[in-house]
Design a protein around this motif. Structure first.
Motif, PDB file in Angstrom:
ATOM      1  N   LEU A   1     -25.023  35.273 -24.898  1.00 27.23           N
ATOM      2  CA  LEU A   1     -24.202  36.293 -24.239  1.00 27.23           C
ATOM      3  C   LEU A   1     -22.847  36.426 -24.929  1.00 27.23           C
ATOM      4  CD1 LEU A   1     -25.059  35.499 -20.519  1.00 27.23           C
ATOM      5  CD2 LEU A   1     -25.714  37.531 -21.805  1.00 27.23           C
ATOM      6  N   LEU A   2     -22.356  35.299 -25.412  1.00 31.08           N
ATOM      7  CA  LEU A   2     -21.075  35.284 -26.113  1.00 31.08           C
ATOM      8  C   LEU A   2     -21.097  36.178 -27.349  1.00 31.08           C
ATOM      9  CD1 LEU A   2     -18.369  33.959 -26.899  1.00 31.08           C
ATOM     10  CD2 LEU A   2     -19.666  32.053 -27.797  1.00 31.08           C
ATOM     11  N   VAL A   3     -22.134  35.967 -28.182  1.00 26.93           N
ATOM     12  CA  VAL A   3     -22.259  36.781 -29.396  1.00 26.93           C
ATOM     13  C   VAL A   3     -22.425  38.250 -29.033  1.00 26.93           C
ATOM     14  CG1 VAL A   3     -23.749  37.273 -31.357  1.00 26.93           C
ATOM     15  CG2 VAL A   3     -23.170  34.929 -30.791  1.00 26.93           C
ATOM     16  N   GLY A   4     -23.286  38.517 -28.030  1.00 25.88           N
ATOM     17  CA  GLY A   4     -23.550  39.892 -27.647  1.00 25.88           C
ATOM     18  C   GLY A   4     -22.306  40.592 -27.128  1.00 25.88           C
ATOM     19  N   ALA A   5     -21.495  39.873 -26.311  1.00 22.41           N
ATOM     20  CA  ALA A   5     -20.293  40.486 -25.757  1.00 22.41           C
ATOM     21  C   ALA A   5     -19.322  40.855 -26.878  1.00 22.41           C
ATOM     22  CB  ALA A   5     -19.639  39.520 -24.769  1.00 22.41           C
TER      23      ALA A   5
ATOM     24  N   ILE B   1     -27.519  39.740 -30.160  1.00 23.45           N
ATOM     25  CA  ILE B   1     -26.896  41.068 -30.178  1.00 23.45           C
ATOM     26  C   ILE B   1     -27.556  41.994 -29.161  1.00 23.45           C
ATOM     27  CG2 ILE B   1     -26.478  43.094 -31.624  1.00 23.45           C
ATOM     28  CD1 ILE B   1     -26.053  41.148 -33.943  1.00 23.45           C
ATOM     29  N   TRP B   2     -28.897  41.869 -29.029  1.00 25.88           N
ATOM     30  CA  TRP B   2     -29.598  42.721 -28.062  1.00 25.88           C
ATOM     31  C   TRP B   2     -29.295  42.279 -26.623  1.00 25.88           C
ATOM     32  CZ3 TRP B   2     -34.958  41.610 -25.938  1.00 25.88           C
ATOM     33  CH2 TRP B   2     -35.326  42.602 -25.022  1.00 25.88           C
ATOM     34  N   VAL B   3     -29.661  41.019 -26.314  1.00 19.66           N
ATOM     35  CA  VAL B   3     -29.547  40.548 -24.929  1.00 19.66           C
ATOM     36  C   VAL B   3     -28.089  40.512 -24.474  1.00 19.66           C
ATOM     37  CG1 VAL B   3     -30.010  38.612 -23.395  1.00 19.66           C
ATOM     38  CG2 VAL B   3     -31.636  39.186 -25.204  1.00 19.66           C
ATOM     39  N   GLY B   4     -27.228  39.998 -25.376  1.00 20.73           N
ATOM     40  CA  GLY B   4     -25.832  39.820 -24.990  1.00 20.73           C
ATOM     41  C   GLY B   4     -25.090  41.131 -24.794  1.00 20.73           C
TER      42      GLY B   4
END
Lengths: 122, 666
Positions: free
Chosen positions: B26-30, B177-180
């Motif tokens: 989630l960190l990367v995605g955010a 990247i997708w989920v986050g």
């Protein structure tokens, strides 16, 4: 301070940190390898060594003073194989015959080694 | 209900792993979502950006905290006791002396730097500053996520470790990247759909479009790397359906399909309706998309639970698969049945026509329904026609791999077991002609027949242990242990191969390798034992000889050993009448230099006599471990040039890239 300058500084610090860690690690490994090689070379050169090995007599060449043995590993010298060795004196090969299982002593300064004693086992 | 302590520890470890994985992702995605959406100076957008950054900071702390629990669980696992998770010394050892510990340290370092960086108050008024600050957050997040790949199953893959780690790294990155990105996107859409957030609406529409494009790329990347990883870790259908790892992967795929269905709906229907204003477009569509994206995110986070479980489950490749169906499909079923083969061929052609028609139907506008109906009917009929001839009965153990290797020792042991347990019905030589088999409902099988190729070693294992009730064959599970069953199967394999080897003569057939030389170990005098396998890469002439009959041939081989050695041939002489004094009996003249087996000869002879029975036998084994030529004789000296010609032919062959014989199981 501008944000991009701060980021640049952080990245530089990271690169230097990781690079230094990697270099330190590499240098230490290099030093260990060198020490190992030196230790090996010291062990191999100029010093008389001696092994006790088991094997089987496969052939005797009295005129050459050579005895062919199928032997186990000779630690630090060679793996298990069949090959000829010089005998230190003719008396040695006269005591055994083809097919004998033997225990023998190999002695000398590499690569000039010779069989100095040999006796039948079992 | 009492829950066992280990179960509780397992559940706690799993929860920590999931939290760790989810927060890292989630960190990367955010961080990435902010970069994907771009910079805006609208008040609502700026507010959203701050909230997302704050959440990223929270995820970084959550990842650090859950990482502590994970490393504690890891320590307990390595030390083999739960208490070790609380001992600083034990944890220190894991951190400093294992690869998982090193990876953990690196990742924790990056997470701490990232958390510190995110809590810095820096001005991002100017474009360059914004880019640098937001880019740095993504960079640090990715740097903290990627090393995960080097601490998972991928790091234990041999060979091609680097490829496995790279695929795993890309896989987590794409997932991140997708989920986050989903949760920040949902937040942005929800805010923009309100009255107060109207100023950010164009920004939200743009962000949703950009994210949709990026997510599509990430999903393609996920599929590609996921396929590579499945091949590496699972590798077979049996592994997929027959092991816990495989079944976890299947449930992951099912959840993924559901999540992707939502994603497709969001992309194809709602994304186009975000602009404008009306009862179904604009704000209502935005609200609906926001809640659908949340559903997608929840599904994706559920997938991460399965991923966490897969991380602590041994990969399917290393587990014995339990086949859950009573049939399996194999082309081997068609062997020698021409009419069935024709049927399968026609059926497959009809199915292909149906498939093409279906694709055409989906692509066309007019005639879509009738065409699709006809196509489906053709597809169904084709499959229905083609599959039945391909089915073979299967058992839970069908894809079990032998736990005892195909070696002379196992074959010799199996031969003894055969004579005491099986010969009564199947006959002393396996022809199915034993005296006790006459009154049975079905005549006992001829075990020499080539039909054994249709059955896997696991099939034989099932029949031997559980019997075949309808034919009168009893199960031997109570009389024979698992190891003995495999020894027996190794004997049957050698028996059947030996029966087929009757036709093999002294000349080799070019590029035809089928008769695997069972491995054996032997000793020469008091020297440590060698194995036939050690000679892989050289040709080997295994000579089964008996004195005095073979003296002439042995003298000839001894004299020509130099020639043979130069051609890359090792001679291994095995006295048929095992003799610890075999070397002495050969005498000093001529000098015999090749290995003469003084220990282990009995088992070699017991196994290799299944391939050829004669007073003197020579088997030429090629560089890959296959028997290629068999000479049966009495031991008189023969033309050595004939042998040399065969060896030269072997040396002229290219070494095939096929699997080594041990891995080839039937």
């Amino acid at each position: 301070m501008r944000a991009w300058k701060a980021v640049l500084l952080i990245d530089l610090a990271l690169i230097i940190g990781v690079g230094w860690g990697y270099a330190f690690w590499g240098l230490r490994e290099g030093r260990l390898e060198r020490e190992l090689a030196e230790a090996r070379a010291a062990a191999a050169s100029g010093i008389e060594r001696q092994w006790r090995v088991e094997g089987v007599v496969r052939a005797i060449f009295p005129e050459l003073g050579v005895i062919v043995l199928t032997h186990g590993e000779i630690p630090g010298y060679m793996p298990a194989m069949t090959m000829g060795f010089r005998v230190a004196s003719p008396k040695i090969h006269e005591a055994v015959s083809v097919g004998d299982a033997v225990r023998f002593t190999l002695q000398g300064v590499l690569p000039n080694v010779a069989v100095t004693t040999i006796e039948k086992i079992k | 209900m009492a829950i066992r302590y280990t179960d509780r520890v397992y559940a706690l470890g799993l929860a920590a792993r999931w939290l760790h994985l989810a927060s890292s992702v989630l960190l990367v995605g955010a961080a990435a979502m902010i970069v994907i959406a771009g910079r805006s100076d609208r008040a609502t957008a700026l507010h959203w950006e701050r909230r997302v950054l704050a959440s990223a900071w929270g995820w970084a702390l959550a990842a650090l905290a859950s990482g502590l629990v994970v490393i504690g669980a890891q320590t307990a696992l390595f030390e083999g006791r739960a208490g070790a998770a609380f001992e600083p010394r034990a944890i220190e050892r894991v951190l400093l002396e294992t690869q998982a510990g090193h990876v953990w340290l690196v990742r924790a370092g990056f997470l701490a730097i990232l958390a510190a960086f995110l809590s810095l108050r820096v001005s991002v008024e100017r474009r360059a500053d914004w880019r640098a600050a937001r880019g740095e957050a993504v960079l640090l997040g990715v740097a903290a996520l990627l090393p995960l790949a080097a601490a998972g199953h991928a790091a234990a893959v041999e060979p091609d470790t680097a490829r496995a780690i790279a695929s795993d790294g890309l896989h987590v990155l794409a997932a991140g990247i997708w989920v986050g990105g989903l949760l920040p996107l949902a937040l942005l859409l929800k805010t923009a759909a309100t009255e107060a957030g109207a100023d950010a609406r164009p920004y939200a529409v743009l962000a949703a479009r950009r994210f949709s494009r990026a997510a599509l790329v990430m999903i393609v990347l996920l599929a590609a790397t996921g396929t590579v990883l499945a091949i590496i870790h699972v590798g077979s259908v049996a592994g997929l359906v027959g092991t816990s790892y495989g079944r976890l992967l299947l449930s992951k795929l099912a959840l993924l399909a559901l999540a992707l269905a939502f994603a497709a709906l969001n992309r194809s229907v709602l994304l186009g309706r975000l602009g404008g204003d009306g009862p179904t477009v604009g704000r209502p569509a935005m609200r609906r998309l926001s809640s659908f994206v949340v559903v997608e995110a929840i599904l994706a986070l559920a997938i991460l639970i399965i991923v966490a479980a897969m991380n602590v489950t041994p990969p399917a490749r290393h587990e014995p698969p339990v086949w859950p169906f009573t049939i399996r499909l194999s082309f081997a079923a068609l062997e020698g049945r021409a009419d069935e083969a024709t049927r399968a061929l026609i059926g497959s052609q009809i199915a292909v026509v149906g498939l093409v028609a279906l694709i055409t139907g989906l692509a066309m506008r007019a005639w879509r329904l009738p065409l699709a109906a006809v196509a489906l009917a053709a597809l169904g009929a084709g499959v229905g026609l083609a599959l039945p001839p391909l089915t073979i009965d299967a058992y839970p153990t069908t894809y079990l791999r032998p736990s005892v290797p195909y070696q002379a020792g196992a074959i010799a042991a199996g031969a003894v077991l055969y004579q005491t347990n099986c010969a009564g019905c199947h006959g002393p030589r396996g022809a199915g002609d034993g005296p006790d088999g006459r009154g049975l409902p079905r005549p006992p099988a001829d075990l020499r027949a080539p039909h054994t190729a249709q059955h896997t070693a696991g099939d034989l294992f099932w029949w031997i242990s559980h019997g075949i009730p309808e034919s009168g064959m009893p199960g031997f599970v109570s009389r024979l242990g698992e190891e003995q069953c495999w020894e027996l199967i190794n004997y049957l394999r050698a028996l059947s191969a030996g029966y087929a080897a009757r036709g093999m003569g002294p000349t080799i057939e070019r590029d035809r390798r089928w008769l695997v030389a069972p491995d054996f170990t032997f000793s020469v005098g008091p020297t440590p034992p060698h194995a036939l396998k050690d000679y892989r890469g050289r040709n080997v002439l295994v000579v089964l000889y008996a004195l005095p009959g073979a003296r002439a041939r042995m003298s000839q081989l001894a004299q020509r050993e130099g020639t043979l050695a130069m051609l890359g041939v090792e001679v291994i002489a095995v006295p048929i009448n095992a003799d610890p004094d075999a070397i002495r009996r050969l005498g000093p003249d001529p000098r015999v230099m090749f290995p003469v087996v003084t220990e282990g000869a009995e088992t070699i002879v017991a196994a290799y006599r299944l391939f050829a029975v004669a007073p003197h036998v020579e088997l030429l084994v090629d560089r890959q471990g296959y028997v290629r030529a068999i000479t049966r004789g009495t031991g008189e000296a023969t033309d050595i040039d004939a042998l040399v010609a065969q060896i030269q032919q072997l040396n002229a062959e290219k070494i095939a890239a096929e699997a080594a014989p041990e891995e080839h199981v039937h």
